[in-house]
Write an enzyme that holds these catalytic residues in place. Structure first.
Site, PDB file in Angstrom:
ATOM      1  N   LYS A 141       0.834  -1.205   0.000  1.00  0.00           N
ATOM      2  CA  LYS A 141       0.000   0.000   0.000  1.00  0.00           C
ATOM      3  C   LYS A 141       0.870   1.257   0.000  1.00  0.00           C
ATOM      4  O   LYS A 141       0.662   2.175  -0.809  1.00  0.00           O
ATOM      5  CB  LYS A 141      -0.902  -0.006   1.237  1.00  0.00           C
ATOM      6  CG  LYS A 141      -1.586   1.329   1.528  1.00  0.00           C
ATOM      7  CD  LYS A 141      -2.264   1.303   2.891  1.00  0.00           C
ATOM      8  CE  LYS A 141      -2.793   2.670   3.267  1.00  0.00           C
ATOM      9  NZ  LYS A 141      -3.905   3.127   2.398  1.00  0.00           N
ATOM     10  N   LYS A 181     -17.655  -6.042  -6.721  1.00  0.00           N
ATOM     11  CA  LYS A 181     -17.219  -7.011  -5.722  1.00  0.00           C
ATOM     12  C   LYS A 181     -16.892  -8.374  -6.358  1.00  0.00           C
ATOM     13  O   LYS A 181     -17.556  -8.825  -7.286  1.00  0.00           O
ATOM     14  CB  LYS A 181     -18.307  -7.199  -4.662  1.00  0.00           C
ATOM     15  CG  LYS A 181     -18.678  -5.927  -3.904  1.00  0.00           C
ATOM     16  CD  LYS A 181     -17.550  -5.436  -3.021  1.00  0.00           C
ATOM     17  CE  LYS A 181     -17.934  -4.160  -2.282  1.00  0.00           C
ATOM     18  NZ  LYS A 181     -18.924  -4.359  -1.236  1.00  0.00           N
ATOM     19  N   ARG A 210      -6.264   0.229  -0.962  1.00  0.00           N
ATOM     20  CA  ARG A 210      -7.243   0.371   0.122  1.00  0.00           C
ATOM     21  C   ARG A 210      -7.276  -0.912   0.943  1.00  0.00           C
ATOM     22  O   ARG A 210      -7.615  -1.988   0.449  1.00  0.00           O
ATOM     23  CB  ARG A 210      -8.622   0.673  -0.461  1.00  0.00           C
ATOM     24  CG  ARG A 210      -9.770   0.595   0.528  1.00  0.00           C
ATOM     25  CD  ARG A 210      -9.740   1.696   1.536  1.00  0.00           C
ATOM     26  NE  ARG A 210     -10.993   1.742   2.297  1.00  0.00           N
ATOM     27  CZ  ARG A 210     -11.099   2.141   3.542  1.00  0.00           C
ATOM     28  NH1 ARG A 210     -10.030   2.544   4.206  1.00  0.00           N
ATOM     29  NH2 ARG A 210     -12.261   2.170   4.152  1.00  0.00           N
ATOM     30  N   ASP A 254     -25.554   3.578   6.388  1.00  0.00           N
ATOM     31  CA  ASP A 254     -24.902   2.991   5.217  1.00  0.00           C
ATOM     32  C   ASP A 254     -25.064   1.476   5.201  1.00  0.00           C
ATOM     33  O   ASP A 254     -24.774   0.801   6.195  1.00  0.00           O
ATOM     34  CB  ASP A 254     -23.413   3.319   5.217  1.00  0.00           C
ATOM     35  CG  ASP A 254     -23.133   4.764   4.859  1.00  0.00           C
ATOM     36  OD1 ASP A 254     -24.031   5.415   4.313  1.00  0.00           O
ATOM     37  OD2 ASP A 254     -22.019   5.240   5.131  1.00  0.00           O
ATOM     38  N   CYS A 285     -22.460   1.088  -2.404  1.00  0.00           N
ATOM     39  CA  CYS A 285     -21.406   1.443  -3.352  1.00  0.00           C
ATOM     40  C   CYS A 285     -20.861   0.212  -4.044  1.00  0.00           C
ATOM     41  O   CYS A 285     -20.739  -0.850  -3.451  1.00  0.00           O
ATOM     42  CB  CYS A 285     -20.270   2.185  -2.647  1.00  0.00           C
ATOM     43  SG  CYS A 285     -19.504   1.288  -1.296  1.00  0.00           S
ATOM     44  N   HIS A 315     -12.931   7.002  -6.194  1.00  0.00           N
ATOM     45  CA  HIS A 315     -11.811   6.067  -6.182  1.00  0.00           C
ATOM     46  C   HIS A 315     -10.755   6.427  -7.216  1.00  0.00           C
ATOM     47  O   HIS A 315      -9.768   5.709  -7.366  1.00  0.00           O
ATOM     48  CB  HIS A 315     -12.320   4.641  -6.409  1.00  0.00           C
ATOM     49  CG  HIS A 315     -13.183   4.147  -5.300  1.00  0.00           C
ATOM     50  ND1 HIS A 315     -14.535   4.371  -5.261  1.00  0.00           N
ATOM     51  CD2 HIS A 315     -12.892   3.469  -4.155  1.00  0.00           C
ATOM     52  CE1 HIS A 315     -15.033   3.838  -4.160  1.00  0.00           C
ATOM     53  NE2 HIS A 315     -14.065   3.296  -3.477  1.00  0.00           N
ATOM     54  N   CYS A 363     -19.194   7.736  -3.169  1.00  0.00           N
ATOM     55  CA  CYS A 363     -18.854   7.116  -1.896  1.00  0.00           C
ATOM     56  C   CYS A 363     -18.200   8.182  -1.015  1.00  0.00           C
ATOM     57  O   CYS A 363     -18.133   9.361  -1.373  1.00  0.00           O
ATOM     58  CB  CYS A 363     -17.914   5.929  -2.143  1.00  0.00           C
ATOM     59  SG  CYS A 363     -17.871   4.715  -0.800  1.00  0.00           S
TER      60      CYS A 363
END
Length: 776
Positions: free
Chosen positions: A33, A130, A533, A617, A661, A712, A744
């Site tokens: 990351k 996803k 992330r 959410d 999202c 993003h 988001c």
């Protein structure tokens, strides 16, 4: 005990084989990351980023050095599906021919921009969604009539060469051709299945190259086999694997996340050399598979859960597995159920975690240790690992008998739930009329999803507070300063409904878990969600209750700073559940109802504090869907009811929002409507409002905010782009029901990006209102 320090006298005697399907690539301290983000900022060169990646691969292979076969190619700089798209030469036309290296092109597809690109809106990033029913996001392959495939094997071959140079027996990992096509989307009327004929020669060429490079086994992942497949897609498997025989390598066809069911005979009949079955989720299918799998094929069994962090009951597993091993002999391979991408790296790092709870857990490294214990017991007898089995049993008994796990008061509250808890006083039309009167918002109201940039100052203050270097009073003052800054920025921008910015929150799930009884927290339990992330899922180990209010004082302070409406921000029970490591000793629905009751208390406290708009959410609602449509209804019944329980203890004038999202939700739109939130905000910018196609057929009764700002990506969308997207939305949804908002939360962005993007969003709403006034 660890896999690397095993007693060599206990090595298997050429019986069953031991392997792994994939390992976490982020590093035990999120090294990947930080290297990625430094590269994107121009602080690291491409060669430095690639060096970090090489070092992480070497560490991962060393951790797996006791395996007979080690996965190679599971490491990615962003996403394994995107990696395959580049290997297959399937690049979107918009990035072809641009200046820069292949890595620049790669990051442009992933996030819209690479390291050296300017602040302009360079490239539209690939759509993200996803990976099956996990919280991992992949970059969706794009297809069209112009799609052509051409092999680019350099990434995979380089990693194989690295592994072989270190003495490892490499097992390359590939996503299979049928799953790849099923995961993608057409940008025109092209049927992805029509591309199979031209795709298969590229796969065959790649497999031939792997054979030339000394590879014996290739793991070819086809997780779509655990989903309901149309007949033409079932036939595609026969076509694909008929074409991929005689390539010089042996294929291990890998399935995971569920049961094969009606695809079981198909999977067993395909001309491959072995089949991997998720024996955690599909244990009942092991015997039928053994009966149908030809005796010249190996059967790999995923016997340790690769998606949760609880220790496996090794003795009970052996009771079941020993007869299976006696039948299969050397044809049996042992592995985790799926790639270990979905769990943290190493429990050994968790020195601050409660010792009792820590003893109940197994991260990726410990799961490899568990399969080694099973492997050794099968090949050398249980006496060879007696100490390990005794330690495992003691930990399991500790968990089963711990009074910290069960709370009779919470269990009684769940038992007392009645349907009235999930109902608002009035139907939406009556509520909406009252809310318009009391809230007095303009047409196309603007808002954000909740979070604002988590700056270095915020992170440093939080770290100092956790270390005890900053007392509670000083920490509160620091966070109030950040909240005040966020509120003033929103007022200056002209947003209609404000948020407090969530400066005090480390994560939208962990923050709440830290304040609920029944949760524990790791220090280094990071898991990749997408790209750079990472999330640190809390550990739900016991019955859930809320000792005190969790957000009220922060929201009250924010509301005191402005005359505009302040939106209270909560994470919903289904998302908290799906983004936690959930206990496995009771139904998920029971844990979700416990969370719903806790969030309901918070909602009511916010309303009593004068907060008129509350967002709950549920970003992970769809993520929890079973992979088979026939099992959806049961899940949606308790998931939607849990949301309704949390949301509906308020008056009609209180407006309830929810947010989802990066999920394909069109096929569950009726269930979403049944949630009966007054306003729902969703991701639509990367998909160019395609997610709104469902509203051509389905009349969504309540209000909706289709996201117009892809948070993003570092790109700043223009006013014209946002107006275009909202006009597309207005073709399907009445303007009176539309909100304008980002996709988001904004915590991962910089203020230098957020301010101009939100200013453009506010300006876009102004244009839309002027359009409406001119048309009146």
């Amino acid at each position: 005990m660890s896999l690397q320090r095993q007693n060599k006298s206990l090595q298997p005697q050429a019986k069953s084989r031991l392997h792994n399907l994939g390992f976490p690539r982020i590093g035990a301290r999120r090294e990947l990351k930080f290297a990625q983000e430094a590269f994107w900022k121009g602080e690291k060169s491409e060669s430095e980023l690639l060096q970090t990646a090489s070092e992480l691969r070497a560490q991962n292979w060393k951790r797996q050095a006791g395996l007979d076969l080690i996965p190679v190619g599971d490491f990615s700089l962003y996403d394994q599906v995107l990696d395959l798209s580049f290997t297959l030469g399937n690049l979107p036309a918009r990035v072809q021919g641009l200046q820069g290296s292949e890595l620049d092109q790669y990051f442009r597809v992933a996030r819209g921009r690479s390291a050296n690109d300017s602040g302009c809106n360079c490239v539209h990033a690939g759509e993200m969604t996803k990976w099956f029913d996990t919280n991992y996001h992949y970059i969706v392959p794009e297809f069209s009539a112009e799609t052509r495939f051409s092999l680019n094997p350099s990434r995979l071959l380089a990693q194989i060469e690295e592994a072989q140079a270190r003495g490892h027996n490499a097992k390359p990992v590939l996503i299979g051709p049928v799953t790849y096509l099923l995961l993608g989307k057409s940008k025109d009327a092209t049927d992805p299945l029509s591309l199979l004929a031209q795709l298969l020669p590229v796969y065959a060429e790649l497999l031939g190259l792997l054979a030339e490079n000394g590879i014996e086994w290739v793991q070819i992942d086809e997780p779509t086999l655990v989903t309901e497949l149309a007949p033409q897609w079932q036939e595609a498997f026969r076509t694909a694997y008929g074409a991929l025989t005689n390539t010089g390598v042996k294929l291990l066809l890998t399935t995971y996340f569920g049961q094969l069911k009606e695809n079981l005979a198909l999977a067993c009949s395909l001309p491959v050399d072995g089949l991997h079955l998720d024996a955690v989720n599909a244990r009942d299918e092991v015997e039928p598979v053994i009966e149908q799998l030809s005796t010249d094929k190996v059967l790999s069994l995923g016997v340790v859960n690769g998606r949760n962090i609880w220790k496996t009951d090794l003795s009970a597993l052996l009771d079941w597995l020993e007869p299976v091993a006696a039948k299969l002999g050397s044809r049996l391979w042992i592995a985790p159920s799926c790639s270990l991408l979905h769990v943290p790296v190493d429990l050994a790092s968790e020195q601050k975690l409660d010792a009792e709870i820590r003893s109940w857990l197994a991260f990726a490294q410990q799961k490899l240790d568990e399969i080694w214990v099973i492997h050794s017991a099968l090949n050398n007898g249980r006496a060879s690992v007696a100490a390990e089995l005794a330690e495992n049993l003691a930990a399991l008994n500790s968990r089963r008998t711990s009074p910290r796990v069960h709370n009779p008061k919470v269990q009684n509250a769940v038992a007392a739930i009645d349907p009235g808890l999930g109902k608002r006083k009035s139907a939406y039309p009556q509520r909406a009329a009252l809310q318009r009167q009391t809230l007095n918002l303009p047409l196309y109201p603007t808002t954000t999803i909740g979070s604002f940039p988590q700056t270095q100052e915020i992170r440093q203050a939080r770290l100092a507070f956790r270390k005890g270097e900053l007392d509670a009073g000083d920490y509160t003052v620091r966070m109030q300063q950040e909240i005040k800054f966020a509120v003033k920025q929103q007022e200056a921008l002209g947003l209609d409904v404000l948020v407090h910015g969530e400066a005090e929150r480390n994560d939208m799930v962990e923050y709440f878990g830290e304040q609920l009884d029944g949760y524990a927290f790791s220090q280094f339990g990071w898991v990749q969600s997408y790209g750079s992330r990472c999330v640190k899922p809390p550990i739900l180990f016991g019955d859930i209750s809320r000792p005190k209010a969790m957000t009220v004082e922060w929201i009250k302070y924010a509301q005191s700073l402005t005359d505009k409406k302040m939106k209270g921000m909560l994470t919903g029970p289904v998302t908290i559940l799906n983004w936690s490591f959930v206990r496995d000793d009771q139904p998920r629905s029971h844990s979700c109802y416990q969370l719903a009751l806790a969030i309901r208390e918070e909602v009511q406290d916010l309303e009593r504090a004068g907060i008129d708009i509350i967002q709950i959410d549920e970003a992970a609602l769809r993520e929890g869907l079973p992979l088979r449509r026939s099992q959806w209804a049961e899940y949606l019944d308790w998931a939607v009811e849990s949301f309704r329980i949390s949301a509906n203890g308020v008056s009609d004038s209180t407006q309830i929002h929810t947010h989802m999202c990066y999920s394909e939700f069109n096929d569950i739109i009726e269930a979403i409507a049944h949630m009966d939130a007054d306003v729902i905000t969703i991701e639509t910018s990367r998909s160019d409002m395609e997610l709104l196609d469902v509203f051509d057929e389905f009349h969504y009764p309540n209000e909706i905010g289709p996201g117009v700002y892809d948070i993003h990506s570092p790109n700043i969308p223009s006013v014209e782009q946002m107006v275009k997207l909202m006009r597309l939305a207005a073709q399907r949804i009445p303007a009176e029901h539309l909100w304008v908002n980002p996709d988001c939360g904004l915590k991962t962005r910089q203020w230098s990006e957020v301010i101009p993007a939100l200013q453009n969003m506010v300006d876009a709403a102004r244009v839309l209102r002027e359009d409406r006034a001119a048309a009146a």
